[in-house]
Design an enzyme around this catalytic site. Sequence first.
Site, PDB file in Angstrom:
ATOM      1  N   SER A 249       0.828  -1.223   0.000  1.00 44.23           N
ATOM      2  CA  SER A 249       0.000   0.000   0.000  1.00 44.23           C
ATOM      3  C   SER A 249       0.856   1.264   0.000  1.00 44.23           C
ATOM      4  O   SER A 249       0.578   2.212  -0.749  1.00 44.23           O
ATOM      5  CB  SER A 249      -0.968   0.001   1.193  1.00 44.23           C
ATOM      6  OG  SER A 249      -0.277  -0.223   2.402  1.00 44.23           O
ATOM      7  N   HIS A 279      -1.894  -8.882   2.057  1.00 44.83           N
ATOM      8  CA  HIS A 279      -1.571  -7.599   2.714  1.00 44.83           C
ATOM      9  C   HIS A 279      -2.724  -7.258   3.666  1.00 44.83           C
ATOM     10  O   HIS A 279      -3.019  -8.022   4.576  1.00 44.83           O
ATOM     11  CB  HIS A 279      -1.315  -6.560   1.609  1.00 44.83           C
ATOM     12  CG  HIS A 279      -0.764  -5.249   2.065  1.00 44.83           C
ATOM     13  ND1 HIS A 279      -0.096  -5.076   3.251  1.00 44.83           N
ATOM     14  CD2 HIS A 279      -0.783  -4.004   1.473  1.00 44.83           C
ATOM     15  CE1 HIS A 279       0.280  -3.810   3.375  1.00 44.83           C
ATOM     16  NE2 HIS A 279      -0.138  -3.129   2.312  1.00 44.83           N
ATOM     17  N   HIS A 326       5.696 -12.559   7.760  1.00 50.79           N
ATOM     18  CA  HIS A 326       5.930 -11.184   7.326  1.00 50.79           C
ATOM     19  C   HIS A 326       7.128 -11.146   6.392  1.00 50.79           C
ATOM     20  O   HIS A 326       8.057 -11.944   6.546  1.00 50.79           O
ATOM     21  CB  HIS A 326       6.173 -10.251   8.519  1.00 50.79           C
ATOM     22  CG  HIS A 326       5.923  -8.824   8.164  1.00 50.79           C
ATOM     23  ND1 HIS A 326       6.900  -8.023   7.637  1.00 50.79           N
ATOM     24  CD2 HIS A 326       4.803  -8.073   8.229  1.00 50.79           C
ATOM     25  CE1 HIS A 326       6.376  -6.829   7.397  1.00 50.79           C
ATOM     26  NE2 HIS A 326       5.105  -6.826   7.739  1.00 50.79           N
ATOM     27  N   ARG A 335       2.958  -4.408  16.770  1.00 55.06           N
ATOM     28  CA  ARG A 335       1.576  -3.925  16.604  1.00 55.06           C
ATOM     29  C   ARG A 335       0.607  -5.000  17.090  1.00 55.06           C
ATOM     30  O   ARG A 335      -0.466  -4.693  17.590  1.00 55.06           O
ATOM     31  CB  ARG A 335       1.312  -3.582  15.123  1.00 55.06           C
ATOM     32  CG  ARG A 335       2.251  -2.516  14.570  1.00 55.06           C
ATOM     33  CD  ARG A 335       2.093  -2.352  13.070  1.00 55.06           C
ATOM     34  NE  ARG A 335       2.402  -3.582  12.353  1.00 55.06           N
ATOM     35  CZ  ARG A 335       2.236  -3.756  11.051  1.00 55.06           C
ATOM     36  NH1 ARG A 335       1.744  -2.772  10.309  1.00 55.06           N
ATOM     37  NH2 ARG A 335       2.548  -4.907  10.471  1.00 55.06           N
ATOM     38  N   ASP A 381      -2.324  -8.243  11.748  1.00 49.45           N
ATOM     39  CA  ASP A 381      -3.682  -8.655  11.384  1.00 49.45           C
ATOM     40  C   ASP A 381      -4.226  -9.814  12.219  1.00 49.45           C
ATOM     41  O   ASP A 381      -5.430 -10.063  12.222  1.00 49.45           O
ATOM     42  CB  ASP A 381      -3.723  -9.025   9.899  1.00 49.45           C
ATOM     43  CG  ASP A 381      -3.398  -7.835   9.024  1.00 49.45           C
ATOM     44  OD1 ASP A 381      -3.996  -6.768   9.263  1.00 49.45           O
ATOM     45  OD2 ASP A 381      -2.555  -7.944   8.138  1.00 49.45           O
TER      46      ASP A 381
HETATM   47  N1  AMX Z   1       1.244 -19.594   6.338  1.00 45.86           N
HETATM   48  C1  AMX Z   1       1.701 -20.530   5.465  1.00 45.86           C
HETATM   49  N2  AMX Z   1       2.754 -20.334   4.657  1.00 45.86           N
HETATM   50  C2  AMX Z   1       3.382 -19.156   4.762  1.00 45.86           C
HETATM   51  C3  AMX Z   1       3.002 -18.176   5.675  1.00 45.86           C
HETATM   52  C4  AMX Z   1       1.861 -18.416   6.477  1.00 45.86           C
HETATM   53  N3  AMX Z   1       1.396 -17.507   7.314  1.00 45.86           N
HETATM   54  N4  AMX Z   1       3.837 -17.109   5.550  1.00 45.86           N
HETATM   55  C5  AMX Z   1       4.722 -17.435   4.582  1.00 45.86           C
HETATM   56  N5  AMX Z   1       4.444 -18.678   4.104  1.00 45.86           N
HETATM   57  C6  AMX Z   1       5.082 -19.374   2.985  1.00 45.86           C
HETATM   58  C7  AMX Z   1       4.977 -18.515   1.739  1.00 45.86           C
HETATM   59  O1  AMX Z   1       3.710 -18.659   1.114  1.00 45.86           O
HETATM   60  C8  AMX Z   1       6.128 -19.036   0.907  1.00 45.86           C
HETATM   61  O2  AMX Z   1       5.718 -20.252   0.323  1.00 45.86           O
HETATM   62  P1  AMX Z   1       6.185 -20.660  -1.153  1.00 45.86           P
HETATM   63  O3  AMX Z   1       7.678 -20.814  -1.051  1.00 45.86           O
HETATM   64  O4  AMX Z   1       5.452 -21.926  -1.435  1.00 45.86           O
HETATM   65  O5  AMX Z   1       5.804 -19.540  -2.060  1.00 45.86           O
HETATM   66  C9  AMX Z   1       7.169 -19.355   1.958  1.00 45.86           C
HETATM   67  O6  AMX Z   1       6.469 -19.491   3.208  1.00 45.86           O
HETATM   68  C10 AMX Z   1       8.212 -18.251   2.134  1.00 45.86           C
HETATM   69  O7  AMX Z   1       7.539 -17.032   2.354  1.00 45.86           O
HETATM   70  P2  AMX Z   1       8.230 -15.874   3.235  1.00 45.86           P
HETATM   71  O8  AMX Z   1       9.480 -15.468   2.539  1.00 45.86           O
HETATM   72  O9  AMX Z   1       8.338 -16.289   4.652  1.00 45.86           O
HETATM   73  O10 AMX Z   1       7.138 -14.748   3.186  1.00 45.86           O
HETATM   74  P3  AMX Z   1       6.873 -13.638   2.050  1.00 45.86           P
HETATM   75  O11 AMX Z   1       7.783 -12.514   2.303  1.00 45.86           O
HETATM   76  O12 AMX Z   1       6.914 -14.243   0.669  1.00 45.86           O
HETATM   77  O13 AMX Z   1       5.370 -13.250   2.335  1.00 45.86           O
HETATM   78  C11 AMX Z   1       3.525 -12.712   3.705  1.00 45.86           C
HETATM   79  C12 AMX Z   1       5.009 -12.507   3.467  1.00 45.86           C
HETATM   80  C13 AMX Z   1       3.051 -11.776   4.786  1.00 45.86           C
HETATM   81  C14 AMX Z   1       2.774 -12.396   2.405  1.00 45.86           C
HETATM   82  C15 AMX Z   1       3.285 -14.196   4.125  1.00 45.86           C
HETATM   83  O14 AMX Z   1       3.936 -14.440   5.368  1.00 45.86           O
HETATM   84  C16 AMX Z   1       1.831 -14.571   4.218  1.00 45.86           C
HETATM   85  O15 AMX Z   1       1.239 -14.925   3.195  1.00 45.86           O
HETATM   86  N6  AMX Z   1       1.199 -14.483   5.439  1.00 45.86           N
HETATM   87  C17 AMX Z   1      -0.215 -14.736   5.611  1.00 45.86           C
HETATM   88  C18 AMX Z   1      -1.024 -13.538   5.143  1.00 45.86           C
HETATM   89  C19 AMX Z   1      -0.853 -12.377   6.088  1.00 45.86           C
HETATM   90  O16 AMX Z   1      -0.974 -12.498   7.296  1.00 45.86           O
HETATM   91  N7  AMX Z   1      -0.606 -11.194   5.503  1.00 45.86           N
HETATM   92  C20 AMX Z   1      -0.549  -9.940   6.301  1.00 45.86           C
HETATM   93  C21 AMX Z   1       0.874  -9.400   6.391  1.00 45.86           C
HETATM   94  C22 AMX Z   1       0.890  -8.069   7.119  1.00 45.86           C
HETATM   95  C23 AMX Z   1       0.222  -7.039   6.287  1.00 45.86           C
HETATM   96  O17 AMX Z   1       0.718  -6.633   5.254  1.00 45.86           O
HETATM   97  N8  AMX Z   1      -0.937  -6.591   6.662  1.00 45.86           N
END
Ligand code: AMX
Length: 447
Positions: A249, A279, A326, A335, A381
Amino acid sequence: MSTVKETVTSSLKETLKQKIEAWRPRTTRLLKEFGKVVIDQVTIEQAIGGARDVRCLVTDISYLDPYEGIRFRGKTIPEVFAELPKARGSEYPTVEAFWYFLLTGDIPTQAQVEEVMAEWKQRQNVPSYVFDVIRALPKDSHPMVMLSAGVLSMQRESKFTAYYHSGRYNKLQAWEYMYEDAFDLVARIPIIAAFIYRYKYKNDQHIPIDPNLDMGANFAHMMGIPKPYDDVSRMYFILHSDHESGNVSAHTTHLVASALSDAYYAYSAGLNGLAGPLHGLANQEVLSWIMEFQKKLGGAEPNKENVSKALWDTLNAGQVIPGYGHAVLRKTDPRYTAQREFCLKHMPDDPLFKLVSLIYEVAPGILMEHGKAKNPWPNVDAQSGVIQWHYGVREWDFYTVLFGVGRALGTMANITWDRALGYPIERPKSVTTEMLEQWAAEGGRKS
Ligand code: AMX
């Protein structure tokens, strides 16, 4: 004196002007004398992997340390809450005090906060056509669509765009017009959000602004929710305001504004990014996951065993556990902790809070065992929807709108400073897969 004619009652803009003029030589010197100093390198993994950890954005509004979490203008969340002037009778600062702080880096005096509050009220008149635009959308549109469309519809009000086309455009003064739009937008967006809530979920019955209240209290009032929802709002908007520049964002808002698009174009785009489930939409996903889990339990008590099973089921189905992980953080999000402390104080026996706490006990271990997520800890979140649910906001598709109201503060402070420091249009360089393969074979890019 300011070059923009406005009925401005606060000294915020003059203070900001002094700060900007004192800051500009630092940026100019870095560019002129040290522009070629190397601060990072980019790997193939980073080029394919969403530019993770590439240091190529500059902001002084907030900084995110992977292990410490966010600092707003150099201060941690507990410091911000302790040091900023509080709303009357409240344990939290006003959003207006925080806005002053984000823009200037200074802790305002009570008198300065009151000035900003007066100016805020002057700016909070939302044009009536914004509500018409929202009403014109299908009523089952996601509330983020309504918010984004409502914000975008105000583009015709932009003082920056009017100035740009005035024939008097001057790069050094452009920030003043960006500031005008930014301040108008932060003052208006809570009113648009409360309108969407009452329109969509409360039979289109609206509660007018109370001009005696600060932003947080006024938002609670317009939502129709009694105390301590005013404090929930203040806390929530401050916590969600900024998370440095690289998140979707904030980055989208910065990117769009870098083309000299105004604040309305830029923030509408930023909101569209916030609406993604990885996000800002994760807060609604957390509640939806919990409700689905409870439905499957069919009245049985949640415990570590059934929570663990549900988390593994989610992971084994190839889905993410919402609210966990994250891109930058490598510890529990402060937070999350700040909201958890609020819950422990105000709603310790809430069943949903207890369930969220139970998930916190088991999810990190499961994510570690699963072995994919680099950060197994909860983010902002994981906790936020539970507080909203407790105070009666049970329409969880609205939760990202609340995030969007808070995020306006950080993004608008950032694009004001972007213009002040003359940051250029953003334009990273693409390469092709074939180029990557060639550089991989050569052990790195040679030319
Ligand atoms: N549950 C399951 N798998 C997860 C995970 C979770 N909460 N968080 C990361 N992973 C997985 C990823 O999908 C990725 O899998 P892949 O290799 O098969 O593609 C692997 O772990 C490596 O990911 P990462 O490097 O640890 O995370 P990222 O930087 O690519 O993504 C984020 C970060 C937040 C998108 C991810 O942790 C996620 O999808 N979390 C759940 C959604 C969430 O809570 N989002 C809110 C974030 C805060 C915000 O912006 N509001």
